[in-house]
Design a protein around this motif. Structure first.
Motif, mmCIF file in Angstrom:
data_model
loop_
_atom_site.group_PDB
_atom_site.id
_atom_site.type_symbol
_atom_site.label_atom_id
_atom_site.label_comp_id
_atom_site.label_asym_id
_atom_site.label_seq_id
_atom_site.Cartn_x
_atom_site.Cartn_y
_atom_site.Cartn_z
ATOM 1 N N PRO A 28 0.828 -0.645 -0.439
ATOM 2 C CA PRO A 28 0.080 0.040 0.355
ATOM 3 C C PRO A 28 0.842 1.156 0.345
ATOM 4 C CG PRO A 28 -0.260 -0.907 2.392
ATOM 5 C CD PRO A 28 1.151 -1.703 1.275
ATOM 6 N N TYR A 32 -1.993 4.703 -2.819
ATOM 7 C CA TYR A 32 -3.729 4.136 -1.868
ATOM 8 C C TYR A 32 -4.459 4.777 -0.724
ATOM 9 C CZ TYR A 32 -6.549 -0.126 -0.927
ATOM 10 O OH TYR A 32 -7.652 -1.176 -0.492
ATOM 11 N N GLU A 35 -6.766 7.178 -2.208
ATOM 12 C CA GLU A 35 -8.033 6.583 -2.915
ATOM 13 C C GLU A 35 -9.203 6.803 -1.197
ATOM 14 O OE1 GLU A 35 -6.500 3.607 -4.983
ATOM 15 O OE2 GLU A 35 -9.222 2.819 -4.787
ATOM 16 N N LEU A 36 -8.268 6.126 0.200
ATOM 17 C CA LEU A 36 -9.112 5.377 0.272
ATOM 18 C C LEU A 36 -9.914 7.104 1.338
ATOM 19 C CD1 LEU A 36 -6.893 2.098 1.918
ATOM 20 C CD2 LEU A 36 -9.337 2.096 1.144
ATOM 21 N N ARG A 39 -12.725 7.491 -0.706
ATOM 22 C CA ARG A 39 -13.563 7.025 -0.715
ATOM 23 C C ARG A 39 -14.717 6.926 0.609
ATOM 24 N NH1 ARG A 39 -15.002 2.327 -3.127
ATOM 25 N NH2 ARG A 39 -12.987 2.030 -4.344
ATOM 26 N N ARG A 68 1.406 0.875 5.499
ATOM 27 C CA ARG A 68 0.283 0.038 6.207
ATOM 28 C C ARG A 68 -0.425 0.331 7.646
ATOM 29 N NH1 ARG A 68 0.915 -5.187 4.120
ATOM 30 N NH2 ARG A 68 0.253 -6.167 5.704
ATOM 31 N N ALA A 72 -4.935 0.683 7.205
ATOM 32 C CA ALA A 72 -5.430 -0.021 7.860
ATOM 33 C C ALA A 72 -5.733 1.194 9.373
ATOM 34 C CB ALA A 72 -3.914 -0.831 9.401
ATOM 35 N N ARG A 75 -9.007 1.684 7.039
ATOM 36 C CA ARG A 75 -10.233 0.737 6.463
ATOM 37 C C ARG A 75 -11.033 0.752 7.494
ATOM 38 N NH1 ARG A 75 -6.349 -3.406 3.759
ATOM 39 N NH2 ARG A 75 -6.780 -3.296 1.493
ATOM 40 N N ARG A 76 -10.214 0.729 8.444
ATOM 41 C CA ARG A 76 -11.295 1.010 10.193
ATOM 42 C C ARG A 76 -12.495 2.079 9.822
ATOM 43 N NH1 ARG A 76 -6.716 0.195 14.565
ATOM 44 N NH2 ARG A 76 -9.079 0.319 15.923
ATOM 45 N N LEU A 78 -13.393 3.792 7.488
ATOM 46 C CA LEU A 78 -14.415 3.636 6.628
ATOM 47 C C LEU A 78 -15.399 2.838 7.037
ATOM 48 C CD1 LEU A 78 -12.086 3.286 3.126
ATOM 49 C CD2 LEU A 78 -14.302 3.956 2.997
ATOM 50 N N ARG A 79 -14.927 1.576 7.599
ATOM 51 C CA ARG A 79 -15.743 0.931 8.561
ATOM 52 C C ARG A 79 -17.158 1.287 9.089
ATOM 53 N NH1 ARG A 79 -12.856 -5.191 9.345
ATOM 54 N NH2 ARG A 79 -15.348 -5.757 10.090
ATOM 55 N N GLN A 82 -19.593 2.879 7.294
ATOM 56 C CA GLN A 82 -20.680 2.599 6.744
ATOM 57 C C GLN A 82 -21.569 2.284 7.950
ATOM 58 O OE1 GLN A 82 -19.583 -0.681 4.227
ATOM 59 N NE2 GLN A 82 -19.919 1.148 2.152
ATOM 60 N N LEU A 87 -21.272 -6.378 4.849
ATOM 61 C CA LEU A 87 -20.187 -7.317 3.483
ATOM 62 C C LEU A 87 -18.635 -7.238 4.070
ATOM 63 C CD1 LEU A 87 -20.519 -7.020 0.965
ATOM 64 C CD2 LEU A 87 -19.757 -5.215 0.542
ATOM 65 N N ALA A 88 -17.854 -6.689 4.712
ATOM 66 C CA ALA A 88 -16.507 -7.284 5.237
ATOM 67 C C ALA A 88 -16.488 -8.326 5.883
ATOM 68 C CB ALA A 88 -15.694 -6.304 5.590
ATOM 69 N N HIS A 92 -14.764 -12.665 5.210
ATOM 70 C CA HIS A 92 -13.861 -12.548 6.014
ATOM 71 C C HIS A 92 -14.229 -13.830 7.534
ATOM 72 C CE1 HIS A 92 -11.119 -9.370 4.775
ATOM 73 N NE2 HIS A 92 -12.174 -8.917 5.045
#
Lengths: 93, 472
Positions: A28, A32, A35-36, A39, A68, A72, A75-76, A78-79, A82, A87-88, A92
């Protein structure tokens, strides 16, 4: 009897998973991270304090060269934004 | 029969260990124990590490199928966005995706390239994944060929599961080691226990083989298979000792009983030879007496041989249906004359018919021997009773006299060869008659016993009874 046992052991060893080929994952990068972040900003839940804090911390880590760890955090964020990470979670086991 | 097959002698202790039954039983125990351990480990592996792998593969397959469906419905661009969204939400960073268009150009995902294609139809891969900033990991990957020629790879890093599997493997390895140790320990204990339980029997057998027939296998309080084996061996040894005593007794009796007639014949012949008389009649008389003495010797040998033949069961082939009433009538007719000559009375009583299966000649010999004894031991003008009757599945025959009878102690020995009661020492006979009776009755599956005949004290008389099965 001993011969049969050694055959069974050989069969068991053959059934164990062999080490496969080696593949490379893309690291990453800062792009990126951006990009995150973009988003994240598009999500309606981005104004929540917790999510916003995580995103900001992720951004800072990315800029500090810890892509990295920054990815992480983003991404947390983003979750969290949401709200329902179904979905995530479904992806997993 | 001599043993023609000799055991090969191997002096080595290793060979002795390998060839021992105890070791083989112990080895069988160890193998069964280890097989049970392997089966247990297999079930444990299938239920833990196997389940984790199956769950991971199932999740990958479901995710890949969902993405492929979305790509088919909405196109590659939407599919690429879906892939990126999944990666964006993967906070743990365990997901692996790669989407290539039909020309092989990378559209989305975090995998640098697809793994090289493999022979066969399998689209599943187990891969080592190299991170540029962290160490290597392990992953499962499913590669799907989409209908438009593009390729979609979906995978998960399973390093954590791999570590769990390694832990499980290590645990199972330790457990296998412990199982092997206990299997060997158990095998050793079993071999030692078997050896310890068999040692008394082997030691006793060795002592007996060395000539000491008085040895017996010591029995424990366990009453297990080894004790039963020891008890059987002891019973067999008792039987052998009894038979050997019998053989020894018969040898002594033959030597003792035949010495007198043989010596008498020899002396008579010698006396005739040395005498100065030339009278042919005197010489002829001496020779005839010698022949008569030797005939007695021959009769004794024939009786001994006949008893041996009966005891060996060789006459069983001559068994045939017969009517015992007719046989008794013949015997009564034969010995009725002898009794009458001595002023005795022979009373008879039996039903009209007594059918059974047996050897007619031997049974006639039995009745004749008993009547002969009765005539010999009954005083002149006495009464002898020969009777027979049916009793359930048996035919019982009774011969009663008015003689001196037999003491209880003598009754136990009266079937032995050459046995003669003290009261019968003065009566002619060889002591083989009742031995033959007993042997013939046993050959027919019957039994022989003695009772008082009901006479006054001091002269109770003897009743000899035997019974024979109706169907021998």
């Amino acid at each position: 009897m001993l011969l049969r046992l050694s055959w069974l052991l050989a069969l068991l060893l053959a059934a164990l998973p062999a080490r496969g080929a080696e593949l490379r994952l893309l690291p990453p990068g800062l792009a990126y991270c951006d990009e995150l972040a973009a988003r994240f900003s598009r999500l309606p839940g981005a104004r929540q304090d917790a999510a916003r804090g995580l995103a900001a911390e992720g951004g800072r880590l990315c800029e500090a060269g810890h892509a990295r760890a920054g990815v992480a955090r983003l991404r947390r964020a983003l979750r969290a934004a949401q709200g329902a990470p179904r979905l995530a979670r479904s992806a997993h086991p | 029969m001599p043993h023609t097959r000799r055991r090969q002698q191997h002096p080595g202790p290793l060979w002795r260990l390998l060839s021992s039954a105890g070791f083989r039983f112990a080895l069988l125990f160890a193998v069964v124990f280890l097989a049970a351990g392997l089966a247990f480990a297999g079930v444990l592996w299938w239920g833990t590490a196997g389940t984790l792998e199956r769950q991971t593969d199932s999740a990958i397959r479901a995710d890949a199928m969902a993405l492929a469906e979305r790509g088919r419905d909405s196109g590659l661009a939407v599919l690429a966005e879906a892939v990126e969204e999944r990666l964006a939400l993967d906070a743990e960073g365990l997901s692996i995706y790669l989407l290539l268009d039909p020309s092989g150009r990378r559209l989305a995902g975090n995998l640098a390239a697809l793994p090289p294609p493999r022979s066969g139809d399998s689209s599943w891969y187990r891969l080592n994944v190299e991170h540029e900033d962290t160490g290597p990991g392990e992953a499962r990957l499913l590669v799907l060929d989409l209908p438009d020629g593009s390729k979609l790879a979906v995978g998960r890093e399973v390093s954590e599961k791999g570590r769990l599997r390694a832990l499980l493997t290590e645990g199972l390895a330790w457990a296998a080691g412990a199982a092997l140790f206990f299997a060997l320990l158990g095998a050793w204990l079993m071999r030692r226990a078997l050896e310890r339980r068999l040692t008394p029997a082997a030691t006793t057998a060795a002592l007996i083989a060395g000539g000491d027939l008085s040895q017996r296998v010591p029995l424990s309080l366990h009453d297990d298979e080894f004790d039963r084996l020891g008890a059987s061996m002891n019973a067999m040894l008792d039987r052998i000792a009894h038979l050997m005593d019998g053989v020894r007794g018969v040898s002594d009796a033959i030597a003792h009983d035949l010495r007198t007639p043989i010596a008498r014949a020899r002396n008579g012949l010698e006396e005739a030879l040395l005498s100065e008389a030339d009278d042919p009649a005197t010489l002829r008389g001496a020779i005839e007496r010698g022949i008569a003495d030797l005939d007695n010797v021959t009769r004794v040998f024939q009786a001994v041989l006949r008893i041996a033949e009966v005891e060996a069961g060789a006459r069983r082939a001559a068994f045939a249906p017969l009517d015992l009433s007719l046989l008794l009538a013949d015997a009564a007719e034969l010995y009725g004359a002898s009794a009458e000559a001595r002023g005795q009375t022979l009373n008879t009583l039996w039903p009209e018919s007594l059918p059974l299966v047996g050897d007619r000649d031997l049974l006639l010999q039995v009745v004749a021997n008993l009547l002969d004894n009765a005539v010999k031991f009954t005083a002149p003008h006495g009464t002898i009773v020969l009777s027979a009757w049916r009793e359930a599945d048996w035919v019982v025959v009774r011969v009663a006299d008015e003689g001196p009878g037999l003491s209880a102690q003598d009754r136990t020995r009266v079937g032995e060869r050459f046995f003669r009661a003290d009261s019968a020492r003065t009566t002619p006979g060889s002591g083989l008659g009742l031995s033959l009776v007993r042997a013939v009755v046993q050959l027919h599956g019957g039994a022989l016993w003695f009772e008082d005949a009901g006479g006054p004290p001091g002269q109770p008389g003897l009743a000899v009874l035997f019974r024979l099965p109706v169907a021998a």
